[in-house]
Design a protein around this motif. Sequence first.
Motif, PDB file in Angstrom:
ATOM      1  N   VAL A   1     -33.879 -21.172  -0.642  1.00  0.00           N
ATOM      2  CA  VAL A   1     -33.528 -19.823  -1.092  1.00  0.00           C
ATOM      3  C   VAL A   1     -34.795 -19.041  -1.433  1.00  0.00           C
ATOM      4  O   VAL A   1     -34.942 -17.861  -1.087  1.00  0.00           O
ATOM      5  CB  VAL A   1     -32.564 -19.902  -2.289  1.00  0.00           C
ATOM      6  CG1 VAL A   1     -32.404 -18.532  -2.940  1.00  0.00           C
ATOM      7  CG2 VAL A   1     -31.210 -20.417  -1.848  1.00  0.00           C
ATOM      8  N   HIS A   2     -35.697 -19.694  -2.135  1.00  0.00           N
ATOM      9  CA  HIS A   2     -36.955 -19.028  -2.499  1.00  0.00           C
ATOM     10  C   HIS A   2     -37.757 -18.657  -1.256  1.00  0.00           C
ATOM     11  O   HIS A   2     -38.325 -17.562  -1.169  1.00  0.00           O
ATOM     12  CB  HIS A   2     -37.770 -19.947  -3.409  1.00  0.00           C
ATOM     13  CG  HIS A   2     -38.997 -19.296  -3.959  1.00  0.00           C
ATOM     14  ND1 HIS A   2     -40.038 -20.002  -4.513  1.00  0.00           N
ATOM     15  CD2 HIS A   2     -39.368 -17.989  -4.014  1.00  0.00           C
ATOM     16  CE1 HIS A   2     -40.973 -19.160  -4.906  1.00  0.00           C
ATOM     17  NE2 HIS A   2     -40.607 -17.937  -4.609  1.00  0.00           N
ATOM     18  N   GLN A   3     -37.805 -19.561  -0.275  1.00  0.00           N
ATOM     19  CA  GLN A   3     -38.539 -19.266   0.953  1.00  0.00           C
ATOM     20  C   GLN A   3     -37.918 -18.105   1.719  1.00  0.00           C
ATOM     21  O   GLN A   3     -38.616 -17.251   2.267  1.00  0.00           O
ATOM     22  CB  GLN A   3     -38.582 -20.522   1.834  1.00  0.00           C
ATOM     23  CG  GLN A   3     -39.289 -21.710   1.217  1.00  0.00           C
ATOM     24  CD  GLN A   3     -40.773 -21.465   1.037  1.00  0.00           C
ATOM     25  OE1 GLN A   3     -41.385 -20.685   1.770  1.00  0.00           O
ATOM     26  NE2 GLN A   3     -41.355 -22.128   0.042  1.00  0.00           N
ATOM     27  N   ALA A   4     -36.589 -18.075   1.736  1.00  0.00           N
ATOM     28  CA  ALA A   4     -35.912 -16.981   2.432  1.00  0.00           C
ATOM     29  C   ALA A   4     -36.156 -15.643   1.747  1.00  0.00           C
ATOM     30  O   ALA A   4     -36.297 -14.602   2.399  1.00  0.00           O
ATOM     31  CB  ALA A   4     -34.415 -17.272   2.515  1.00  0.00           C
TER      32      ALA A   4
ATOM     33  N   LEU B   1     -28.510 -13.925  -1.090  1.00  0.00           N
ATOM     34  CA  LEU B   1     -29.112 -15.063  -1.776  1.00  0.00           C
ATOM     35  C   LEU B   1     -28.566 -15.212  -3.195  1.00  0.00           C
ATOM     36  O   LEU B   1     -28.422 -16.335  -3.697  1.00  0.00           O
ATOM     37  CB  LEU B   1     -30.634 -14.912  -1.806  1.00  0.00           C
ATOM     38  CG  LEU B   1     -31.325 -14.911  -0.438  1.00  0.00           C
ATOM     39  CD1 LEU B   1     -32.827 -14.690  -0.597  1.00  0.00           C
ATOM     40  CD2 LEU B   1     -31.058 -16.212   0.305  1.00  0.00           C
ATOM     41  N   ILE B   2     -28.272 -14.100  -3.856  1.00  0.00           N
ATOM     42  CA  ILE B   2     -27.673 -14.179  -5.197  1.00  0.00           C
ATOM     43  C   ILE B   2     -26.305 -14.844  -5.123  1.00  0.00           C
ATOM     44  O   ILE B   2     -25.932 -15.654  -5.989  1.00  0.00           O
ATOM     45  CB  ILE B   2     -27.588 -12.769  -5.822  1.00  0.00           C
ATOM     46  CG1 ILE B   2     -28.995 -12.236  -6.115  1.00  0.00           C
ATOM     47  CG2 ILE B   2     -26.747 -12.783  -7.084  1.00  0.00           C
ATOM     48  CD1 ILE B   2     -29.010 -10.825  -6.665  1.00  0.00           C
ATOM     49  N   GLU B   3     -25.543 -14.509  -4.085  1.00  0.00           N
ATOM     50  CA  GLU B   3     -24.240 -15.162  -3.909  1.00  0.00           C
ATOM     51  C   GLU B   3     -24.405 -16.663  -3.665  1.00  0.00           C
ATOM     52  O   GLU B   3     -23.627 -17.484  -4.187  1.00  0.00           O
ATOM     53  CB  GLU B   3     -23.514 -14.509  -2.738  1.00  0.00           C
ATOM     54  CG  GLU B   3     -22.120 -15.067  -2.497  1.00  0.00           C
ATOM     55  CD  GLU B   3     -21.424 -14.401  -1.325  1.00  0.00           C
ATOM     56  OE1 GLU B   3     -20.320 -14.826  -0.978  1.00  0.00           O
ATOM     57  OE2 GLU B   3     -22.014 -13.445  -0.763  1.00  0.00           O
ATOM     58  N   ILE B   4     -25.430 -17.036  -2.913  1.00  0.00           N
ATOM     59  CA  ILE B   4     -25.694 -18.460  -2.673  1.00  0.00           C
ATOM     60  C   ILE B   4     -26.060 -19.166  -3.983  1.00  0.00           C
ATOM     61  O   ILE B   4     -25.590 -20.272  -4.263  1.00  0.00           O
ATOM     62  CB  ILE B   4     -26.804 -18.614  -1.628  1.00  0.00           C
ATOM     63  CG1 ILE B   4     -26.315 -18.118  -0.256  1.00  0.00           C
ATOM     64  CG2 ILE B   4     -27.256 -20.061  -1.530  1.00  0.00           C
ATOM     65  CD1 ILE B   4     -27.399 -18.096   0.803  1.00  0.00           C
TER      66      ILE B   4
ATOM     67  N   ALA C   1     -35.054 -21.316  -8.013  1.00  0.00           N
ATOM     68  CA  ALA C   1     -34.644 -20.238  -7.111  1.00  0.00           C
ATOM     69  C   ALA C   1     -34.144 -19.032  -7.889  1.00  0.00           C
ATOM     70  O   ALA C   1     -34.398 -17.884  -7.520  1.00  0.00           O
ATOM     71  CB  ALA C   1     -33.559 -20.751  -6.159  1.00  0.00           C
ATOM     72  N   PHE C   2     -33.441 -19.271  -8.987  1.00  0.00           N
ATOM     73  CA  PHE C   2     -32.936 -18.169  -9.810  1.00  0.00           C
ATOM     74  C   PHE C   2     -34.099 -17.359 -10.384  1.00  0.00           C
ATOM     75  O   PHE C   2     -34.069 -16.124 -10.370  1.00  0.00           O
ATOM     76  CB  PHE C   2     -32.074 -18.737 -10.940  1.00  0.00           C
ATOM     77  CG  PHE C   2     -31.425 -17.688 -11.793  1.00  0.00           C
ATOM     78  CD1 PHE C   2     -30.145 -17.253 -11.513  1.00  0.00           C
ATOM     79  CD2 PHE C   2     -32.085 -17.130 -12.874  1.00  0.00           C
ATOM     80  CE1 PHE C   2     -29.533 -16.290 -12.293  1.00  0.00           C
ATOM     81  CE2 PHE C   2     -31.488 -16.158 -13.655  1.00  0.00           C
ATOM     82  CZ  PHE C   2     -30.212 -15.740 -13.371  1.00  0.00           C
ATOM     83  N   GLU C   3     -35.118 -18.045 -10.893  1.00  0.00           N
ATOM     84  CA  GLU C   3     -36.264 -17.336 -11.465  1.00  0.00           C
ATOM     85  C   GLU C   3     -37.017 -16.537 -10.412  1.00  0.00           C
ATOM     86  O   GLU C   3     -37.613 -15.506 -10.714  1.00  0.00           O
ATOM     87  CB  GLU C   3     -37.216 -18.347 -12.123  1.00  0.00           C
ATOM     88  CG  GLU C   3     -36.657 -19.032 -13.356  1.00  0.00           C
ATOM     89  CD  GLU C   3     -36.680 -18.139 -14.578  1.00  0.00           C
ATOM     90  OE1 GLU C   3     -36.990 -16.939 -14.425  1.00  0.00           O
ATOM     91  OE2 GLU C   3     -36.381 -18.627 -15.672  1.00  0.00           O
ATOM     92  N   ALA C   4     -36.984 -16.988  -9.163  1.00  0.00           N
ATOM     93  CA  ALA C   4     -37.727 -16.305  -8.109  1.00  0.00           C
ATOM     94  C   ALA C   4     -36.957 -15.137  -7.517  1.00  0.00           C
ATOM     95  O   ALA C   4     -37.540 -14.108  -7.179  1.00  0.00           O
ATOM     96  CB  ALA C   4     -38.097 -17.295  -7.006  1.00  0.00           C
ATOM     97  N   VAL C   5     -35.643 -15.280  -7.391  1.00  0.00           N
ATOM     98  CA  VAL C   5     -34.844 -14.283  -6.671  1.00  0.00           C
ATOM     99  C   VAL C   5     -34.254 -13.245  -7.613  1.00  0.00           C
ATOM    100  O   VAL C   5     -34.354 -12.041  -7.384  1.00  0.00           O
ATOM    101  CB  VAL C   5     -33.724 -14.982  -5.872  1.00  0.00           C
ATOM    102  CG1 VAL C   5     -32.848 -13.955  -5.163  1.00  0.00           C
ATOM    103  CG2 VAL C   5     -34.335 -15.935  -4.853  1.00  0.00           C
TER     104      VAL C   5
END
Length: 797
Positions: A179-182, A193-196, A215-219
């Motif tokens: 998720v972070h890479q995307a 990505l938030i939905e994921i 991933a949450f902290e990044a997105v």
Amino acid sequence: MAGLNLNTIAENATRLGARLQETISEHTRDLTIARGTGASYFDTPEDKVQNIRKQLDSNSDREKLDAMKRLIALISKGRNVSEFFAQVVKNVASHNLEIRKLVYIYLLRYAEHEPDLALLSINTFQKDLSDPNPLIRAMALRVLSGIKVPMIGSIVVLAIKKCVSDISPYVRKAAAMAVHQAYKLDSGLQPELIEIISNLLRDRSPLSIGSVATAFEAVCPTRLDILHKHYRRLCRTLIDVDEWGQADLMSLLLRYVRTMLSRPLVSEQGEEEVDPDVKLLLTSCQPLFQSYNPAVVLAVVKVFYYAGPPSEHTKVIPPMLRLLHTSTEVERTVLPSLLIVSQSLLHLLVPAYTYFLIRSDDIPQVKKDKMRLLSMVLDHDNYQTLLREFTHYAEDSDDELVKESIEAIGYCARLVPESAQQCLGILTSFIQSKHSIVVANAVIVLKLLVQSSLQQEGLSSNYSSTSIISRLAYSFDKISHPQARACILWLVGQYAASDVSQNGAQVGPEGVVPWAPDLLRKVALTFMQEEPIVRLQAVTLGAKLLVLSPSDRTLILLNRYVLSLARYDLNFDVRDRARMIGSLLSGVVSNLLEDDEEREDQGGVILRREQVKLVLLDGKLGPSPDTRIMANDNKSLGSLGAITGKDMIFDSVVPDWLEHGVESSLRDSEDDIPLVPTGVQSLQSPTPRSIASSSRPSPVVLTPTAPSPAGSFARPDKNAWTDLDKFYADANEESGEEESEDEEVDDDDEETEEEAERTESNEKPEESSEEEEESEEEFEEDHANRITRQDDSVHDT
């Protein structure tokens, strides 16, 4: 014909033998049977490196595997092997699992550098997302998300959505990391990505939740509302998460607590009011104080320090002290955190001052932090021990440590008045040192002590202010450090006034200590060889002495000589100081610049002697506060800025508490609903008792095909044989069932029995004990008849 068959059999046997040999060689490659160990791949000569391309194009899996191992070994040694990218990509669909693993490792390293060639194998990666091996599925997703081509962002998102629902938690963890890479690939994919991430937060596996927090902290670091329903479950799962996931998850939960919950309050009576959800986080984190991972321990310390009440802050000191002896790197990280918590927990660090003693092999920054901590824990009980330590540190080869230790001795003299004489004796002895850095710092610290008026603290005459300055003046020739020489000149000029006479006769110029003019003579002889900072103080010293004794001819001649040299100095600061002093003294000594041919009447205000004395001697600022031991208030625990001492742009700031937290009901979830058995539910309160009895038939599911009625109605063991058909047919059986239920309650709890009887009497006052006994007897007779009928039917069959 027979010969042909024999030849065919012999050929097939030869092929089978070769195949078996190749298979055995492949399966025993890690057992060092007939081959070298894995270390041989690191000693790769150039001829074997050139042969790698040929091995990758070979049809033998053994050759390909050997080539891939050599490539990975070269990568680990830091060598660039991107030239083999095209040959490696061809083997991405190899049937050999070991080869595919190594190919994926290679692609993870170089997919970003060769995105065009990596795009050729996207179809293979998508197929591998359905591979039976979860390791292959995870690595395929990692490589797919590692290709830095924005046009495939939608493909990566589809792959992540597929892996989110994978049965393997390892694959789901890889999806969270992807998720972070995307997001870095295309920030426009944030809504999807938030939905994921929302779907990943529902994952019950502790293996992936740490990557989800990252991933949450990044997105979406500001979308803390997504965590409402998952907060309590995440707190309970924290103990089972992997180590680095625990650190990331605790950081996220701390931000949630500070943003969504209310601050712990302390009443005037000393009672603490803590939100239950805050207490849940503290309770979940506390066992992690014993973790072997220093990052986890520091994360727990951060949670307790910023989210816990004051009574919980004391728990953070012992784990941090334990980490000091782990390694040099960990010690370098923990010491700045100790400096921060020492602002409020200094009383807990004072008994542990032995943890901060400096070792000879400590790195310079560790020595500096330890010196600050030792200065902070200094008190009346341990100053003798620490003074010996500071004196020993002053002999170290590290100039910065020498400076810090000498400053610590001066700080001890100001903090503990009883130690002032001892500290001054140590500092005075440093003046005779052979090392210029020791002498220079000792002079600077003595200057600060004199400014602090230590003579008012009851010092003996040997260590009075005048005595200290005189010793420094007599040692002026032995001191070579420019800043130390400038400090001595300033001290002599500032404290040169004297009304003391020996045997009734004035020694030296009137109003000036006897050794002050001689010091001005010495510096005038070497004026042109001195540093600018010394020349500036020499001009000022001459002016101060002349103001104190304007009639002394020797001082007039010395000032005239010094001002003449300074007027044409190469340094413009010295020239400006000389012109200012000459104009300032024009009202004190009129013929001071009589030899100056260019002197002319410049007009303006001429100050009298008292006014000039006020300008030069009075109104000086006192010593500046010791900021050396003050910690950075604006730095947070565990941040990079706290370690480096600089402001870092990417440091996370702990948010402030809300005045009133959000509603607690937002964090309610299905996990918080307690599972209460049907039979026990009626014992909890009298009110649901009647509701349960009146609506009991509604949830019952009839199963007439079962041989025993025990599974068709959930009852305690005593009444598990109840017949439902008879139960519905007989109107009096319901009251009998309630009475049997009351009897079971009597066996469990006497208190509940009294409440149940009161409720029973309120609901059905017309029933008597005799009717209850009759209904029981009827119920038992019906059961006996039913059993008899079942036995007869079985016998007939």
